[in-house]
Design a protein around this motif. Structure first.
Motif, PDB file in Angstrom:
ATOM      1  N   GLU A  32       0.798  -1.113   0.037  1.00  0.00           N
ATOM      2  CA  GLU A  32       0.187   0.183   0.094  1.00  0.00           C
ATOM      3  C   GLU A  32       0.823   1.337  -0.037  1.00  0.00           C
ATOM      4  O   GLU A  32       1.646   1.190   0.741  1.00  0.00           O
ATOM      5  N   VAL A  33       0.393   2.223  -0.624  1.00  0.00           N
ATOM      6  CA  VAL A  33       1.094   3.443  -0.670  1.00  0.00           C
ATOM      7  C   VAL A  33       0.546   4.459   0.079  1.00  0.00           C
ATOM      8  O   VAL A  33      -0.758   4.741  -0.136  1.00  0.00           O
ATOM      9  N   LYS A  34       1.087   5.041   0.982  1.00  0.00           N
ATOM     10  CA  LYS A  34       0.695   6.228   2.095  1.00  0.00           C
ATOM     11  C   LYS A  34       1.149   7.402   1.815  1.00  0.00           C
ATOM     12  O   LYS A  34       2.403   7.748   1.905  1.00  0.00           O
ATOM     13  N   HIS A  35       0.434   8.333   1.019  1.00  0.00           N
ATOM     14  CA  HIS A  35       0.887   9.622   0.528  1.00  0.00           C
ATOM     15  C   HIS A  35       0.959  10.603   1.619  1.00  0.00           C
ATOM     16  O   HIS A  35       0.438  10.246   2.769  1.00  0.00           O
ATOM     17  N   VAL A  36       1.520  11.614   1.471  1.00  0.00           N
ATOM     18  CA  VAL A  36       1.857  12.767   2.462  1.00  0.00           C
ATOM     19  C   VAL A  36       0.436  13.491   2.784  1.00  0.00           C
ATOM     20  O   VAL A  36      -0.147  13.492   2.234  1.00  0.00           O
ATOM     21  N   PRO A  37       0.250  13.355   4.328  1.00  0.00           N
ATOM     22  CA  PRO A  37      -0.718  13.918   4.965  1.00  0.00           C
ATOM     23  C   PRO A  37      -1.105  15.284   4.764  1.00  0.00           C
ATOM     24  O   PRO A  37       0.098  16.051   4.550  1.00  0.00           O
ATOM     25  N   ASP A  38      -2.440  15.748   4.914  1.00  0.00           N
ATOM     26  CA  ASP A  38      -2.557  17.370   4.760  1.00  0.00           C
ATOM     27  C   ASP A  38      -2.054  17.844   6.041  1.00  0.00           C
ATOM     28  O   ASP A  38      -1.623  17.388   7.117  1.00  0.00           O
ATOM     29  N   GLY A  39      -2.137  19.176   6.179  1.00  0.00           N
ATOM     30  CA  GLY A  39      -1.633  20.050   7.385  1.00  0.00           C
ATOM     31  C   GLY A  39      -2.302  19.978   8.710  1.00  0.00           C
ATOM     32  O   GLY A  39      -1.816  19.720   9.695  1.00  0.00           O
ATOM     33  N   ASP A  40      -3.722  19.649   8.404  1.00  0.00           N
ATOM     34  CA  ASP A  40      -4.538  19.239   9.676  1.00  0.00           C
ATOM     35  C   ASP A  40      -4.041  18.124  10.354  1.00  0.00           C
ATOM     36  O   ASP A  40      -4.063  17.888  11.483  1.00  0.00           O
ATOM     37  N   HIS A  41      -4.004  16.909   9.449  1.00  0.00           N
ATOM     38  CA  HIS A  41      -3.431  15.780  10.063  1.00  0.00           C
ATOM     39  C   HIS A  41      -2.006  15.693  10.814  1.00  0.00           C
ATOM     40  O   HIS A  41      -1.988  15.286  11.860  1.00  0.00           O
ATOM     41  N   GLY A  42      -1.040  16.729  10.651  1.00  0.00           N
ATOM     42  CA  GLY A  42       0.185  17.143  10.937  1.00  0.00           C
ATOM     43  C   GLY A  42      -0.234  17.444  12.283  1.00  0.00           C
ATOM     44  O   GLY A  42       0.729  17.377  13.173  1.00  0.00           O
ATOM     45  N   GLU A  43      -0.924  18.474  12.358  1.00  0.00           N
ATOM     46  CA  GLU A  43      -1.392  19.302  13.641  1.00  0.00           C
ATOM     47  C   GLU A  43      -1.766  18.351  14.718  1.00  0.00           C
ATOM     48  O   GLU A  43      -1.658  18.595  15.996  1.00  0.00           O
ATOM     49  N   ILE A  44      -2.783  17.347  14.347  1.00  0.00           N
ATOM     50  CA  ILE A  44      -3.058  16.430  15.360  1.00  0.00           C
ATOM     51  C   ILE A  44      -2.039  15.806  15.865  1.00  0.00           C
ATOM     52  O   ILE A  44      -2.075  15.591  17.011  1.00  0.00           O
ATOM     53  N   ILE A  45      -1.034  15.258  14.925  1.00  0.00           N
ATOM     54  CA  ILE A  45       0.104  14.618  15.552  1.00  0.00           C
ATOM     55  C   ILE A  45       0.730  15.359  16.337  1.00  0.00           C
ATOM     56  O   ILE A  45       1.259  14.934  17.471  1.00  0.00           O
ATOM     57  N   ARG A  46       1.048  16.568  16.029  1.00  0.00           N
ATOM     58  CA  ARG A  46       1.792  17.488  17.060  1.00  0.00           C
ATOM     59  C   ARG A  46       1.128  17.766  18.164  1.00  0.00           C
ATOM     60  O   ARG A  46       1.796  17.835  19.302  1.00  0.00           O
ATOM     61  N   TRP A  47      -0.231  18.093  18.198  1.00  0.00           N
ATOM     62  CA  TRP A  47      -1.059  18.331  19.250  1.00  0.00           C
ATOM     63  C   TRP A  47      -0.726  16.943  20.303  1.00  0.00           C
ATOM     64  O   TRP A  47      -0.361  17.031  21.649  1.00  0.00           O
ATOM     65  N   LEU A  48      -0.816  15.681  19.705  1.00  0.00           N
ATOM     66  CA  LEU A  48      -0.763  14.594  20.655  1.00  0.00           C
ATOM     67  C   LEU A  48       0.838  14.541  21.091  1.00  0.00           C
ATOM     68  O   LEU A  48       0.887  13.989  22.217  1.00  0.00           O
ATOM     69  N   GLN A  49       1.782  14.870  20.561  1.00  0.00           N
ATOM     70  CA  GLN A  49       2.881  14.728  20.739  1.00  0.00           C
ATOM     71  C   GLN A  49       3.276  15.671  22.202  1.00  0.00           C
ATOM     72  O   GLN A  49       3.778  15.150  23.080  1.00  0.00           O
ATOM     73  N   LYS A  50       2.542  16.884  21.981  1.00  0.00           N
ATOM     74  CA  LYS A  50       2.809  17.806  23.167  1.00  0.00           C
ATOM     75  C   LYS A  50       2.304  17.301  24.213  1.00  0.00           C
ATOM     76  O   LYS A  50       2.842  17.251  25.373  1.00  0.00           O
ATOM     77  N   ARG A  51       0.769  16.652  24.248  1.00  0.00           N
ATOM     78  CA  ARG A  51       0.062  16.176  25.304  1.00  0.00           C
ATOM     79  C   ARG A  51       1.055  14.971  26.094  1.00  0.00           C
ATOM     80  O   ARG A  51       0.978  14.842  27.236  1.00  0.00           O
ATOM     81  N   CYS A  52       1.733  14.085  25.235  1.00  0.00           N
ATOM     82  CA  CYS A  52       2.349  13.039  25.745  1.00  0.00           C
ATOM     83  C   CYS A  52       3.363  13.549  26.563  1.00  0.00           C
ATOM     84  O   CYS A  52       3.862  13.008  27.516  1.00  0.00           O
ATOM     85  N   MET A  53       4.404  14.381  25.994  1.00  0.00           N
ATOM     86  CA  MET A  53       5.400  14.707  26.426  1.00  0.00           C
ATOM     87  C   MET A  53       5.208  15.586  27.898  1.00  0.00           C
ATOM     88  O   MET A  53       5.593  15.466  28.622  1.00  0.00           O
ATOM     89  N   GLN A  54       4.111  16.146  27.732  1.00  0.00           N
ATOM     90  CA  GLN A  54       3.519  17.109  29.091  1.00  0.00           C
ATOM     91  C   GLN A  54       3.254  15.880  29.964  1.00  0.00           C
ATOM     92  O   GLN A  54       3.740  16.047  31.348  1.00  0.00           O
TER      93      GLN A  54
END
Length: 194
Positions: free
Chosen positions: A37-59
Motif C-alpha cells: 500500500e502507498v501512503k501519501h503525504v498527509p494534509d496540514g490538519d493531519h500533521g497538527e493533530i500529531i503535533r498536538w498529541l506529541q505535546k500532550r504525551c510529552m507533558q
C-alpha cells in the motif's frame, strides 16, 4: 490516499523490503494483509493533530516519546506485515540502533489519523486494528476525522482484535489506559476537520 497492488499470491516480506527501500521519498510503503500500500503525504490538519498529541504525551509522560516519523513496525503476527503508523508511543530512545523496521516489543501505543481518501475505512478501521492487536500493541488510538471522534482500542487479543473499544466524540475527555496512562481533552480536535 492509499493505492493497492493487486495480486493473486502473497509477496514475501523480504521482497517487499527491497521494493520499499527503493521507493522515492514522496511516498511511504506499507505491507499489510499481503498487499503493498502507498501512503501519501498527509494534509496540514493531519500533521497538527500529531503535533498536538506529541505535546500532550510529552507533558504527561516525559519518559515516553510519540515517534511521528512513521516508524516502521514489523507486525509479523499479521501475515508478516509491515506498517508505518502515524505515531508510535514508546520509551524515549527506544528505537536507537534499530533499522527501518522494528519489532513491536516495547511499543505502548500505535496512532492513526484518518485521511480523506477512499481507503481509510478498510485501512484505519479494519486492517490496522487487526494488525496492531495481533502484534500485541496495548493501545491503538484512532483519531477519526470522518466521524469527529477518538476511538481507543485496548486489551489486544493475539487472534487479531481488540476486546475493548471506546469511542468518544471530539470535545470529550478521553482516558488512554495503562500502560499509556494519559487523559486527553479532545476539544481542540474540532479545529482540524473539514
Amino acid at each position: 490516499m492509499t493505492v493497492m497492488a493487486e495480486s493473486t499470491s502473497q509477496m514475501a516480506v523480504e521482497d517487499f523490503e527491497v521494493i520499499a527501500s527503493a521507493a522515492p521519498e514522496t511516498v511511504t510503503l506499507e505491507f499489510i494483509d499481503g498487499r503493498i500500500e502507498v501512503k501519501h503525504v498527509p494534509d496540514g490538519d493531519h500533521g497538527e493533530i500529531i503535533r498536538w498529541l506529541q505535546k500532550r504525551c510529552m507533558q504527561h509522560r516525559p519518559d515516553l516519546w510519540l515517534y511521528a516519523d512513521e516508524r516502521g513496525l514489523k507486525v509479523e503476527a499479521y501475515r508478516k506485515g509491515r506498517a508505518r503508523p502515524d505515531g508510535v508511543l514508546a520509551p524515549d530512545g527506544h528505537f536507537a540502533g534499530h533499522g527501518e523496521w522494528s519489532d513491536t516489543d516495547g511499543v505502548l501505543m500505535a496512532v492513526e489519523v484518518t485521511s480523506y481518501d477512499w481507503d481509510t475505512d478498510r485501512r484505519d478501521r479494519q486492517q490496522k486494528p487487526e494488525a496492531y492487536a495481533a502484534a500485541d500493541i496495548p493501545v491503538y488510538l484512532l483519531v477519526d476525522r470522518d466521524i469527529c471522534a477518538v476511538v481507543v482500542h485496548t486489551n489486544p487479543d493475539p487472534g487479531g482484535c481488540y476486546r475493548d473499544i471506546h469511542r468518544a466524540p471530539f470535545g470529550e475527555q478521553v482516558a488512554l489506559p495503562d500502560p499509556v496512562g494519559i487523559t486527553l481533552d479532545t476539544e481542540t480536535l474540532k479545529n482540524y476537520v473539514r
